[in-house]
Design a protein around this motif. Structure first.
Motif, PDB file in Angstrom:
ATOM      1  N   HIS A  13      39.145  28.800  27.379  1.00 22.99           N
ATOM      2  CA  HIS A  13      38.058  28.078  26.721  1.00 22.99           C
ATOM      3  C   HIS A  13      36.803  28.943  26.697  1.00 22.99           C
ATOM      4  O   HIS A  13      36.051  28.938  25.727  1.00 22.99           O
ATOM      5  N   LEU A  14      36.597  29.662  27.781  1.00 21.53           N
ATOM      6  CA  LEU A  14      35.448  30.551  27.861  1.00 21.53           C
ATOM      7  C   LEU A  14      35.547  31.619  26.770  1.00 21.53           C
ATOM      8  O   LEU A  14      34.549  31.950  26.113  1.00 21.53           O
ATOM      9  N   LYS A  44      42.296  22.046  32.709  1.00 19.27           N
ATOM     10  CA  LYS A  44      40.849  21.957  32.896  1.00 19.27           C
ATOM     11  C   LYS A  44      40.158  23.004  32.040  1.00 19.27           C
ATOM     12  O   LYS A  44      40.799  23.794  31.361  1.00 19.27           O
ATOM     13  N   PHE A  45      38.816  23.038  32.147  1.00 22.31           N
ATOM     14  CA  PHE A  45      38.085  24.076  31.460  1.00 22.31           C
ATOM     15  C   PHE A  45      38.479  25.401  32.093  1.00 22.31           C
ATOM     16  O   PHE A  45      38.213  25.639  33.264  1.00 22.31           O
ATOM     17  N   ASN A  46      39.136  26.273  31.334  1.00 29.12           N
ATOM     18  CA  ASN A  46      39.626  27.510  31.926  1.00 29.12           C
ATOM     19  C   ASN A  46      39.109  28.729  31.182  1.00 29.12           C
ATOM     20  O   ASN A  46      38.311  28.624  30.255  1.00 29.12           O
ATOM     21  N   VAL A  84      35.175  30.103  36.587  1.00 27.30           N
ATOM     22  CA  VAL A  84      36.146  29.503  35.672  1.00 27.30           C
ATOM     23  C   VAL A  84      37.552  29.962  36.063  1.00 27.30           C
ATOM     24  O   VAL A  84      37.820  31.152  36.147  1.00 27.30           O
ATOM     25  N   MET A 138      40.437  18.494  27.087  1.00 25.52           N
ATOM     26  CA  MET A 138      40.330  19.898  26.664  1.00 25.52           C
ATOM     27  C   MET A 138      41.343  20.206  25.563  1.00 25.52           C
ATOM     28  O   MET A 138      42.445  19.671  25.560  1.00 25.52           O
TER      29      MET A 138
END
Lengths: 481, 126
Positions: free
Chosen positions: A92-93, A87-89, A81, A1
């Motif tokens: 990122h959203l 991690k994808f958090n 999320v 990421m």
């Protein structure tokens, strides 16, 4: 990421909270944007005579529906999320949202005339919002891409290399305007984008810096408090050692280990022993409160509050009987729900209140304990028909070393620390304690005191530490964010 | 009767404890620091050790108790503490604190005698 997060924000709860709230806010705003775009398209077509070409009309409708669809998807995924930096958090959203929005906006602007579109101002709005949450370099890159794409499309359109989509109904003369106008426009547009990003970025950074300063100041304050309490503990121990020794020696003499003593001397020694005991009690209470203040409650166990009360009442039973006190424990709750707290500390608080009540109640007095559910919290009402607390003493009753003005000091010994300890503990578990006198069951001769305690059932250690991010917590309370 | 070692840095406490225990017919040997305490336990092999938790350093007593246990010395240890047990946050009998019982300061002669007798009895049974 991609590491989007500034180093300091990794464990900074407020940062993540802000991001999550902004994400939700963007989603709501986007629904509004869809409605407005649809209104613009349909009213333009049927009311205001914009003379959209069929291509334009279909494109604008399609893009509205696309925005609506991806917004629904984002809204659904948002709930799952979290805030784990690696991690994808949620950050990122945010980035994905911004990218989708900018692409949609570019398409809308293109189909409404690009340079001549009244909608291009929304780019500046997006740049400001982006600067609030994304790292500076990303927003600058985005601003660069937009400027280049915008300028390129405008030129390609001018020379007929891509289709022109002016809103014919908006103009009185022919489009496009002169080349100079277009170039000037593109330059100013680019400047506007970058200046907005620069200013918004600068302000945000400053705000975050302030927060950081605040944070380190708070940490320093906490450290200072702990140092202070440790210092107190150290001194009190030093003072306690000789007092303890003195007490032991007096005890030795009274118990005739050193030889026979005169009865008058023995009387005086008993008095001396009592005075050293008072001192020791005071020192122990100071130690207790200092320890409480530096204690970091990390664990919380489930406690059966009724059982806890019963066991503590048992310990006072002898005194209760000799004073013929009526002691009632009344659990009015629908079920005996367990409460989360530290057993030893809660016991300490409640036994303090209980022994106070027993101490200050006269012969044949009444002590009533009520347990209730109020606003999802455990509510404990602790009433007695004791000597009560005078009005002028009430506000100071939880202060350290304070003893109410109506206490007969020769009759009731005490250090004035008990209630301070109780309050400290109750607040440690996120609860609250208030005192009332006369009590609910008091009369004129025996005004009595009522203590009302409310305690949350689900005490979470570290609840007040806004600097700690707890992913689980956020996900379980997702609807609040 | 029994042979008891008392290790405490406060001379008055040493004096008072010795007096009480001697009056009950026990033999007493004392030390006023952890090092001497260690030496007398190693050389004299008492039946019981009385140990103050705080000496020069706040945990001296614990370290000494742990040292004894690590070296396989199983003599019962009675520990003097000056920390109120009411708050219960400091210690209980466990691996970390390998002692057999506690006496809270100020020491009452009666309690001391009772606890000492109790520990000596357990030792005899063993």
């Amino acid at each position: 990421m991609i590491p989007l997060i500034p180093e300091w924000a990794h464990h900074y709860g407020e940062f993540w909270r802000a991001i999550r709230i902004r994400n939700l806010w963007f989603i709501k705003l986007r629904y509004l944007a869809v409605v407005m775009l649809l209104a613009f398209t349909i009213s333009g077509q049927y009311i205001f005579q914009f003379y959209f070409t069929s291509n334009q009309f279909v494109a604008l409708l399609t893009i509205s529906i696309l925005i609506l669809l991806y917004n629904i998807v984002i809204q659904q995924t948002r709930k799952y999320v979290g805030c784990i930096p690696d991690k994808f958090n949620c950050l990122h959203l945010s980035l994905i949202q911004m990218a989708l929005d900018l692409i949609s906006l570019m398409i809308v602007v293109y189909y409404t005339g690009l340079i001549e579109s009244p909608l291009h101002l929304f780019f500046i709005f997006h740049m400001i919002i982006g600067s609030l949450i994304l790292p500076g370099y990303l927003v600058y890159i985005t601003a660069g891409i937009i400027s280049v794409l915008f300028g390129l499309l405008a030129m390609l359109q001018r020379y007929g290399l891509v289709e022109k989509y002016f809103i014919i109904g908006l103009y009185t003369n022919n489009r496009p305007q002169t080349l100079t106008y277009d170039i000037l426009f593109i330059i100013i547009f680019t400047l506007m984008l970058f200046i907005s990003v620069y200013i918004a970025n600068k302000i945000t950074r400053q705000l975050y810096k302030r927060e950081q300063q605040l944070r380190s100041t708070l940490e320093k304050l906490n450290e200072a408090e702990i140092t202070k309490q440790k210092y107190i503990i150290g001194i009190v121990h030093e003072v306690k050692t000789p007092v303890t020794a003195t007490h032991s020696i007096i005890d030795l003499i009274i118990n005739k280990f050193v030889g026979p003593i005169d009865i008058e001397v023995e009387k005086k020694l008993h008095r001396a022993k009592q005075r050293t005991e008072e001192t020791l009690n005071l020192l122990n209470d100071i130690l207790r409160i200092s320890r409480l203040k530096i204690l970091d409650v990390k664990s919380a166990e489930e406690i059966d509050i009724v059982k806890l009360f019963e066991s503590l009442i048992d310990k006072q039973l002898e005194l209760v009987k000799t004073k013929s006190i009526t002691l009632e424990l009344n659990d009015k709750r629908a079920e005996n729900k367990k409460i989360k707290a530290d057993t030893i500390l809660l016991e300490l608080a409640i036994s303090n209140l209980l022994s106070n009540a027993v101490k200050y109640v006269d012969q044949n007095g009444i002590i009533e304990i009520l347990l209730e559910d109020r606003d999802g919290m455990l509510f404990i009402e602790f009433s007695d028909t004791g000597i009560g607390i005078p009005k002028d003493s009430l506000p100071k009753i939880f202060t350290q070393f304070f003893r109410a003005s109506n206490i007969d000091r020769s009759k009731h010994s005490g250090t004035g620390m008990g209630l301070a300890i109780v309050k400290e503990i109750i607040e440690m578990f996120g609860g609250n304690i208030v005192v009332k006198s006369p009590s609910r069951i008091g009369d004129e001769q025996h005004p009595g005191t009522t203590f009302e305690i409310s305690l949350p059932y689900n005490f979470k250690p570290n609840r007040y530490d806004i600097f700690v991010v707890n992913n689980e917590d956020y996900l379980s309370n997702r609807n609040e964010f | 009767m029994a042979f008891i070692a008392i290790i405490d840095d406060d001379p008055d406490i040493l004096d008072a404890s010795s007096l009480v225990l001697k009056s009950k017919g026990h033999d007493v040997i004392t030390a006023n620091n952890p090092n001497d305490g260690y030496k007398i336990v190693k050389s004299k092999k008492p039946d019981l050790i009385i140990l103050d938790v705080m000496m020069d350093e706040p945990d001296d007593g614990f370290y000494l108790a742990q040292k004894f246990r690590k070296e396989g010395i199983t003599i019962p240890i009675l520990m003097y503490t000056s920390v109120s047990k009411a708050i219960g946050l400091d210690f209980g009998k466990s691996e970390m604190v390998p002692v057999d019982d506690f006496v809270e300061k100020p020491i009452s002669p009666e309690e001391l005698v009772n606890k000492v007798e109790a520990l000596l009895k357990v030792k005899e049974v063993k």
